[in-house]
Enzyme design. Structure first.
Site, short mmCIF file in Angstrom:
data_model
loop_
_atom_site.label_atom_id
_atom_site.label_comp_id
_atom_site.label_asym_id
_atom_site.label_seq_id
_atom_site.Cartn_x
_atom_site.Cartn_y
_atom_site.Cartn_z
N GLU A 1 -6.91 -5.54 -124.29
CA GLU A 1 -5.80 -5.27 -123.38
C GLU A 1 -6.05 -5.90 -122.03
O GLU A 1 -7.17 -5.83 -121.50
CB GLU A 1 -5.64 -3.75 -123.21
N HIS B 1 2.89 -1.88 -122.21
CA HIS B 1 3.82 -1.09 -121.39
C HIS B 1 3.89 -1.59 -119.95
O HIS B 1 2.96 -2.20 -119.45
CB HIS B 1 3.38 0.38 -121.39
N ASP C 1 -11.55 1.54 -123.47
CA ASP C 1 -10.27 1.33 -122.78
C ASP C 1 -10.36 2.06 -121.44
O ASP C 1 -10.63 3.26 -121.41
CB ASP C 1 -9.14 1.88 -123.65
N HIS D 1 2.84 4.67 -118.30
CA HIS D 1 3.90 4.14 -119.16
C HIS D 1 5.21 4.17 -118.37
O HIS D 1 5.83 5.20 -118.22
CB HIS D 1 4.00 4.93 -120.47
N GLU E 1 -1.35 -5.07 -125.20
CA GLU E 1 -2.51 -4.56 -125.94
C GLU E 1 -2.33 -4.56 -127.44
O GLU E 1 -1.95 -3.56 -128.02
CB GLU E 1 -2.91 -3.17 -125.44
N ASP F 1 -4.91 -1.41 -116.38
CA ASP F 1 -5.25 -0.85 -117.69
C ASP F 1 -5.83 -2.00 -118.52
O ASP F 1 -5.19 -3.04 -118.67
CB ASP F 1 -3.93 -0.31 -118.28
MN MN Z 1 -5.49 0.96 -122.09
MN MN Z 2 -2.31 0.49 -122.02
#
Ligand code: MN
Ligand code: MN
Length: 298
Positions: A284, A156, A85, A164, A189, A96
């Site tokens: 994600e 998010h 990630d 976030h 995700e 992200d």
């Molecule tokens: Mn992530």
């Molecule tokens: Mn994330």
């Protein structure tokens, strides 16, 4: 189409995709987690971005928030399911993204299901869709493929220097949730585990990702210098001890960070592990809803 998001998102998105593509090709059994993290973060910088958080490597039941320690000896072993990630930011505009590699044929279907469920969720994204509806598609998508979602992890909203941003995109159905807005940036995700899993993550005792939550002085010269360095380098974005060993002693840095956690200048993120120690897969992407659909940035 009236798209008005900072250009940085598009550049950061391309960098993140490129790094994922390279890592998916090159990661194999025997690789050190330490080298994977350094490679990801180095590649992001070489391509003109900054890591938005330390590269997370989650092996098997480790679901999120684990990055390599300074002296990390762990390696990818035959039979592992590995989540990578990563985050890229340019001027605080964050991308992200994550993917899972299976080195265990028993989990190939689950890994594929996690990826398919993510694409199914993305296909319904557009301005005005309630985030709970996305959760429903993810939850049902997992269940019809014979798997279970991790219900206490979610996607998010992303905002400048904020990973976030206040709106969660659940991986389960939730009533009365906010709607997706055009020109906002979100990460979706899904995390999947097997039906015998508990479907939730819990904190374990390890913590190796930190973020600044205050800048009050401690009166200790060393600690105050460290806080200034953290602010100058990372602002309020997450970081790890590996990123500070150019200026601090390897033996001292963890102790200094722990002291800053104690006085509530730093937050330390606990490593999140599937509660019944079952294997977890995650994919994600970062995207922007539009009036007519979606722009996927990664
Ligand atoms: Mn992530
Ligand atoms: Mn994330």
């Amino acid at each position: 189409m009236n798209l008005s998001v900072p250009q940085e998102y598009f550049k950061a998105g391309k960098i993140a995709s490129k790094v994922c593509e390279e890592m998916a090709k090159k990661t194999s059994i025997g690789d050190r987690v330490f080298d994977i993290c350094n490679k990801v973060e180095g590649m992001i910088k070489n391509l003109g971005g900054e890591p938005a958080f330390p590269c997370n490597v989650g092996i098997n039941s480790v679901s999120a928030h684990y990055t390599a320690e300074i002296d990390d000896e762990s390696t990818i072993r035959n039979g592992d399911v590995v989540k990578i990630d990563l985050g890229v930011h340019i001027n605080g505009y964050i991308i992200d993204t994550a993917f899972t590699l299976s080195f265990n044929p028993d989990y190939d279907l689950m890994v594929k299901a996690a990826k398919d469920v993510l694409y199914e969720a993305i296909s319904m994204v557009r301005e005005g869709v309630r985030v709970g509806e996305i959760g429903k598609v993810i939850e049902n998508g997992a269940s019809k493929r014979g798997f279970k979602v991790i219900s206490n992890l979610s996607g998010h909203l992303l905002q400048q220097y904020k990973i976030h941003g206040g709106v969660s995109i659940p991986n389960v159905w939730v009533a009365n949730t906010p709607s997706l807005k055009a020109n906002e940036v979100y990460a979706i995700e899904p995390f999947l585990t097997t039906l015998d899993g508990s479907g939730v993550v819990v904190d374990d005792a390890r913590r190796n990702i930190y973020a600044l939550i205050g800048r009050k002085r401690t009166g200790d010269k060393n600690l105050d210098f460290l806080v200034d360095q953290i602010w100058n380098r990372f602002k309020t974005l997450p970081f790890t001890a590996r990123w500070l060993i150019d200026i601090f002693d390897k033996k001292e840095i963890k102790m200094l960070l722990d002291k800053l956690v104690q006085v509530k200048i730093l937050h330390a993120y606990p490593v999140l592990v599937e509660a019944s120690k079952k294997v977890v897969a995650q994919f994600e992407h970062t995207l922007i809803p539009t009036e007519s659909g979606v722009i996927v940035l990664t």
